[in-house]
Write a protein that holds these residues in place. Structure first.
Motif, PDB file in Angstrom:
ATOM      1  N   UNK A 258      45.130  49.220  44.681  1.00 44.52           N
ATOM      2  CA  UNK A 258      46.148  48.118  44.113  1.00 44.52           C
ATOM      3  C   UNK A 258      47.639  48.902  44.673  1.00 44.52           C
ATOM      4  N   UNK A 262      47.071  47.154  48.545  1.00 49.25           N
ATOM      5  CA  UNK A 262      47.548  45.790  48.170  1.00 49.25           C
ATOM      6  C   UNK A 262      46.657  45.254  46.790  1.00 49.25           C
ATOM      7  N   UNK A 263      47.358  44.946  45.878  1.00 49.17           N
ATOM      8  CA  UNK A 263      46.465  44.334  44.796  1.00 49.17           C
ATOM      9  C   UNK A 263      45.692  43.137  45.038  1.00 49.17           C
ATOM     10  N   UNK A 264      45.951  42.432  46.140  1.00 48.57           N
ATOM     11  CA  UNK A 264      44.891  41.456  46.674  1.00 48.57           C
ATOM     12  C   UNK A 264      43.691  42.051  47.101  1.00 48.57           C
ATOM     13  N   UNK A 266      41.997  44.649  45.709  1.00 47.92           N
ATOM     14  CA  UNK A 266      41.594  45.452  44.580  1.00 47.92           C
ATOM     15  C   UNK A 266      39.949  45.314  44.707  1.00 47.92           C
ATOM     16  N   UNK A 267      39.205  44.050  44.656  1.00 40.44           N
ATOM     17  CA  UNK A 267      37.827  44.013  44.864  1.00 40.44           C
ATOM     18  C   UNK A 267      37.370  44.570  46.160  1.00 40.44           C
TER      19      UNK A 267
END
Lengths: 291, 398
Positions: A258, A262-264, A266-267
């Motif tokens: 994250x 990028x926190x986008x 994360x998964x």
């Protein structure tokens, strides 16, 4: 550097809670050789129990640790005894129809809760929910630290149970070789019920610890089922020590991902690790620890 | 004996399934409504469904559509585009609805719009806001609500007239709605000569947003603009408070920031936060306040623009069906495109502007949370209370 340490701290703290939830699934995997796909949903039920106790009786979420996990233990034993065990006796085309059953149980739990509580988002607002303290320039969130500490205590308790008590040894024996265990007089049926109950209770404890930081709604379970699954595979399908490291690795990876990617994504970071482990370390982290 | 009981049970069930479709639906006009009833967006779907039902009761009590009862068939899109697609297909092929309505999440709405256009069945969107839904030149797709590029119009003038910021940080949920919002807002900022110091997406449903917020804090912007659904919005504000992140203003881009649950969950962290909004109950539209009061009395819940969109959309559907020459899709499409009516959400007329077609054009507004209440603060002539600026965060968060 400060940002790196802050990220690492956040990752380890959340990783501890992941580990606790993942441990429950690992335990079930180890003894019963099935993936419990209702795991996150069981956690969700426990979170609602904690929420109701808080909302109507004003009980602090941490005291619910004495109520929600035992309640889920009973629910787990009941599910195993009346819903999963009977399936063992039926021949079917798919050998592991218990797994399909867990998917169904998960759906029923979610929709039952939705029926009672609607889809409203709920959260528990304690006085310490947003409390923080500073060590140097690193900020520590109080309920997060509490959650980590309690998760580690509960994990230690589980290990004591598995290593030092007779029942715990029976659980391990059943996991290693069910037939041999039965020959030696272990009541394997009871042990599987106990294990499913324990697994559900671990998930319950994890959910209860998350509640002061997070929020809940009927669909909160599914992402956690996925996370537990990743942890179980990371740890090496049934290795409890592996699962703890699996949880921590997942937490830290998500957190570092994250901050630095990028926190986008994360998964996606969790999934990439999942694939890498499957490719390069098919036995999971336990092959590194030799436990 | 057991078998007998099973038979009886099956027959009873069969009766339940068969009776309403044959007895109750005689001579009714069926319209399919696709909304999230489960999944993360279920809360919004619930508000909209309640509004649809309220409007439907009123429409039918007033005589329905040309003497026939109007009927809404609801399908759950579960917040996933693939499910939304099959829900739309089911409504069109199995239930034979004459048109479609609803559409909450942009990704799901876009999927449904595709199906509607392919099957040449009119679809009236009431919430899905991604610009591209009406930019595809799809002549069967109409949109009641403002597109996402219009959300920050009120914010734009508020920034140039009041805040006069230099730098902006944008955080958005990485969905159709979020990423197109952030893209549009970035262009707005460039037009206003503001420096966008950060424009980053996040995955919805996160527990810990601190890695992201630490980065915002280091960038130290004047404005933090967030495009988030409900619980992400609450957590973002709570954790901003923990990290003592203090820009001049926090602004939400609609969605989660205008719901009563936002302040319920975020508590004092919600205080003084601004949000773009599409509607407010005190706007001078006929019936707006009455709708708000009625919803409040019925559901013990205050309602924001989402409900108003759904409620008005039901009236627009009824109006279009009333004026249609027949129930053939092309006649309904024809009469929808000639819509010119006043609703609680504002005047509805489908026009083409920018790159969009069949798009309703309405102004947008800016609201602010003050002591647990949402107040309309901008543009000045419509405001219910004056805006609070500058904001002393130390005091607000104490």
């Amino acid at each position: 550097m400060e940002m790196f340490i802050q990220t690492l701290v956040a990752g380890i703290l959340i990783g501890g809670v992941y580990a606790l939830i993942g441990l429950g699934m690992t335990l079930i995997m180890g003894v019963m050789r099935i993936i419990n796909l209702a795991h996150g949903q069981l956690m969700m039920v426990a979170m609602y129990i904690t929420f109701v106790l808080y909302e109507f009786l004003g009980l602090d979420p941490y005291y619910s640790l004495l109520i929600a996990p035992p309640a889920l233990f009973l629910l787990g034993v009941t599910i195993q005894k009346y819903l999963l065990d009977p399936l063992l006796k039926i021949d079917s085309v798919i050998p592991q129809n218990q797994i399909l059953m867990t998917v169904g149980i998960g759906m029923v739990l979610t929709e039952t809760i939705r029926f009672i509580f609607h889809s409203d988002y709920k959260s528990v607002k304690t006085s310490y929910s947003s409390a923080t303290f500073m060590i140097g320039s690193i900020s520590w969130n109080v309920p997060m630290v509490m959650a980590f500490g309690l998760a580690m205590l509960l994990t230690a308790g589980l290990f004591f149970f598995l290593l030092k008590t007779d029942t715990g040894k029976s659980v391990r024996a059943t996991a290693q070789n069910k037939d041999a265990a039965m020959i030696l007089g272990i009541n394997a049926e009871w042990i599987t019920q106990l294990t499913y109950g324990l697994g559900a209770a671990m998930a319950a404890a994890g959910g209860t610890l998350l509640l002061p930081i997070y929020y809940l709604f009927p669909d909160v379970g599914a992402p956690f089922t996925l996370k537990s699954f990743i942890i179980t595979v990371l740890g090496g399908m049934g290795s409890t020590v592996g699962a703890i490291f699996g949880g921590l690795v997942l937490g830290v990876a998500e957190s570092l991902g994250a901050t630095y990617i990028s926190m986008a994504l994360k998964d996606a970071v969790g999934m990439v690790i999942f694939v890498l482990v499957l490719v390069f370390l098919p036995g999971g982290l336990k092959t590194l620890t030799k436990v | 004996m057991k078998k007998f009981f099973r038979c009886v049970l099956l027959l009873t069930l069969a009766l339940f399934v068969l009776v309403p479709s044959s007895a109750l639906c005689q001579g009714s006009i069926k319209v399919g409504i696709i909304l999230p009833a489960t999944g993360e967006k279920a809360k919004f779907g619930e508000i909209e469904k309640k509004s649809f039902e309220m409007a439907l009761e009123e429409i039918n009590a007033a005589g329905g559509v040309n003497g026939k009862q109007l009927e809404f068939l609801y399908e759950d899109d579960t917040g996933r585009p693939d499910v939304a697609r099959s829900a739309a297909e089911k409504l069109l092929t199995k239930d034979k609805v004459v048109m479609l309505g609803g559409g909450y999440g942009s990704s799901e709405t876009f999927a449904v719009a595709g199906v509607a256009q392919q099957n040449r069945i009119p679809f009236l969107v009431n919430t899905g806001a991604d610009n591209k839904i009406t930019e595809m030149k799809w002549d069967y797709v109409f949109r009641l609500n403002q597109p996402v590029s219009d959300y920050p119009i009120a914010l734009e003038s508020f920034m140039t007239d009041v805040v006069k910021p230099q730098t902006v940080a944008i955080l958005y949920e990485n969905t159709n709605f979020g990423s197109s919002s952030s893209r549009e807002f970035q262009q707005t900022c460039e037009k206003l000569k503001l420096k966008v110091v950060m424009n980053e997406g996040y995955q919805s449903g996160g527990v810990d947003f601190k890695p992201l917020l630490v980065k915002v804090k280091q960038a130290n912007p004047d404005v933090v603009y967030m495009i988030s659904y409900l619980m992400d919005a609450s957590l973002l504000m709570k954790q901003s408070m923990e990290l003592k992140l203090t820009p001049k203003i926090f602004v939400g881009g609609g969605a989660g920031f205008t719901l009563p649950e936002f302040v319920e969950n975020a508590g004092k962290a919600a205080n003084m936060v601004y949000s773009a909004t599409l509607w407010y109950q005190t706007l001078p539209y006929p019936g707006a306040k009455e709708y708000y009061d009625k919803f409040l009395a019925r559901n013990k819940l205050s309602v924001d623009y989402h409900g108003a969109e759904a409620y008005s959309s039901a009236y627009v559907i009824a109006d279009a069906l009333k004026r249609a020459k027949s129930s053939a899709p092309d006649d309904i499409r024809e009469s929808l495109s000639k819509t010119d009516m006043k609703t609680v959400f504002g005047p509805v007329k489908f026009v083409a502007y920018d790159k969009m077609t069949n798009q309703n054009k309405l102004p947008t507004y800016l609201v602010q949370w003050k002591a647990g209440k949402l107040e309309l603060v901008w543009p000045g002539q419509t405001a219910t209370t004056p805006y609070v600026y500058p904001i002393d965060w130390e005091k607000v968060w104490k």
